[in-house]
Design a protein around this motif. Structure first.
Motif, PDB file in Angstrom:
ATOM      1  N   GLY A  82       1.165  -0.837  -0.109  1.00  0.00           N
ATOM      2  CA  GLY A  82      -0.278   0.110  -0.112  1.00  0.00           C
ATOM      3  C   GLY A  82       0.760   1.174  -0.163  1.00  0.00           C
ATOM      4  N   ALA A  83       0.339   2.680  -0.166  1.00  0.00           N
ATOM      5  CA  ALA A  83       0.593   3.370   0.439  1.00  0.00           C
ATOM      6  C   ALA A  83       0.665   4.637   1.476  1.00  0.00           C
ATOM      7  CB  ALA A  83       1.078   4.426  -1.435  1.00  0.00           C
ATOM      8  N   ILE A  84       0.828   5.500   1.671  1.00  0.00           N
ATOM      9  CA  ILE A  84       0.847   6.868   2.831  1.00  0.00           C
ATOM     10  C   ILE A  84       1.874   7.851   2.471  1.00  0.00           C
ATOM     11  CG2 ILE A  84       2.408   6.168   4.635  1.00  0.00           C
ATOM     12  CD1 ILE A  84       0.174   6.980   6.527  1.00  0.00           C
ATOM     13  N   GLY A  85       1.060   9.478   2.635  1.00  0.00           N
ATOM     14  CA  GLY A  85       1.737  10.217   2.735  1.00  0.00           C
ATOM     15  C   GLY A  85       1.654  11.415   3.020  1.00  0.00           C
ATOM     16  N   SER A 112      -2.168   2.048  10.706  1.00  0.00           N
ATOM     17  CA  SER A 112      -2.406   3.046  12.559  1.00  0.00           C
ATOM     18  C   SER A 112      -0.459   2.684  12.597  1.00  0.00           C
ATOM     19  CB  SER A 112      -2.641   1.598  13.228  1.00  0.00           C
ATOM     20  OG  SER A 112      -4.334   2.155  13.036  1.00  0.00           O
ATOM     21  N   GLU A 113      -0.317   1.574  12.032  1.00  0.00           N
ATOM     22  CA  GLU A 113       1.716   2.237  12.129  1.00  0.00           C
ATOM     23  C   GLU A 113       2.745   2.475  11.366  1.00  0.00           C
ATOM     24  OE1 GLU A 113       4.811  -2.042  12.367  1.00  0.00           O
ATOM     25  OE2 GLU A 113       2.582  -2.389  12.686  1.00  0.00           O
ATOM     26  N   ALA A 114       2.175   2.763  10.003  1.00  0.00           N
ATOM     27  CA  ALA A 114       2.338   3.187   9.142  1.00  0.00           C
ATOM     28  C   ALA A 114       2.183   4.909   9.523  1.00  0.00           C
ATOM     29  CB  ALA A 114       2.307   3.108   8.046  1.00  0.00           C
ATOM     30  N   LEU A 115       0.681   5.283   9.958  1.00  0.00           N
ATOM     31  CA  LEU A 115       0.225   6.572   9.469  1.00  0.00           C
ATOM     32  C   LEU A 115       0.966   7.406  11.444  1.00  0.00           C
ATOM     33  CD1 LEU A 115      -1.692   8.110   9.442  1.00  0.00           C
ATOM     34  CD2 LEU A 115      -3.550   7.873  10.951  1.00  0.00           C
TER      35      LEU A 115
END
Length: 180
Positions: A82-85, A112-115
């Motif tokens: 996935g991705a987060i930005g 949640s972990e990435a956030l």
């Protein structure tokens, strides 16, 4: 910051997406139509040209220092899931955060972990004051992720987005540097 940052969490590595991720991006983006239904600009089906556009956007955003788009990777094999930005407005010291995850990785706490790590980066490294996120009312799971990570509900943006010929509301959440 000259080089794109890479972060490690208990189960994840967050790093710049690369052309070598192309197949994984397309595979996970097409794992369900719900990803497109729950994001503002995500197409379905997701085609190779969409992945190339997104990879270029990630690269250009970092070059201009107005976007930091991270691949979310499983630590054990470094495969993109996935991705987060962050899309940054430095004049106002704020950024919008967005994320997506392949369906087989939902409900495992990965977002949640990435956030948590990207919010920390936004406040500590980019010196932001506010990070905000929005979700459609038909995607309450995204709101729960934000609440779990100390984002506060700010309100409903009425008919904020035109998607598939229909005006949709957005629920807006934010977290502030002073709350960390």
């Amino acid at each position: 910051m000259q080089n794109f940052p890479t972060f490690s969490t208990a189960r994840l590595v967050l790093s710049l997406p690369a052309i070598s991720d192309l197949e994984d991006i397309i595979f996970h983006a097409n794992s369900t139509s719900e990803i497109a239904e729950n994001t503002i600009t995500f197409p379905y089906p997701y085609e190779e040209k969409n992945a190339h556009f997104w990879l270029k956007m990630a690269e250009d955003g970092f070059a201009k220092k107005d976007a930091y788009i991270f691949a979310i990777r499983e630590k054990e094999n470094l495969k993109l899931i996935g991705a987060i930005g962050l899309h940054v407005d430095f004049a106002n010291r704020k950024a919008e955060i967005g994320y997506w995850l392949g369906k087989s990785f939902w409900n495992k706490g990965y977002v949640s972990e990435a956030l948590q790590k990207i919010v920390e980066f936004g406040f500590e490294e980019l010196h932001l004051n506010k990070i905000y996120a929005s979700h459609f009312p038909h995607n309450p799971a995204s709101g729960k992720v934000l609440q779990k990570n100390c984002f506060e509900f700010e309100g409903i943006l009425k008919q904020e987005v035109l998607k598939n010929g229909q005006f949709l509301d957005l629920h807006r959440y934010a977290i502030f540097q002073e709350n960390i």
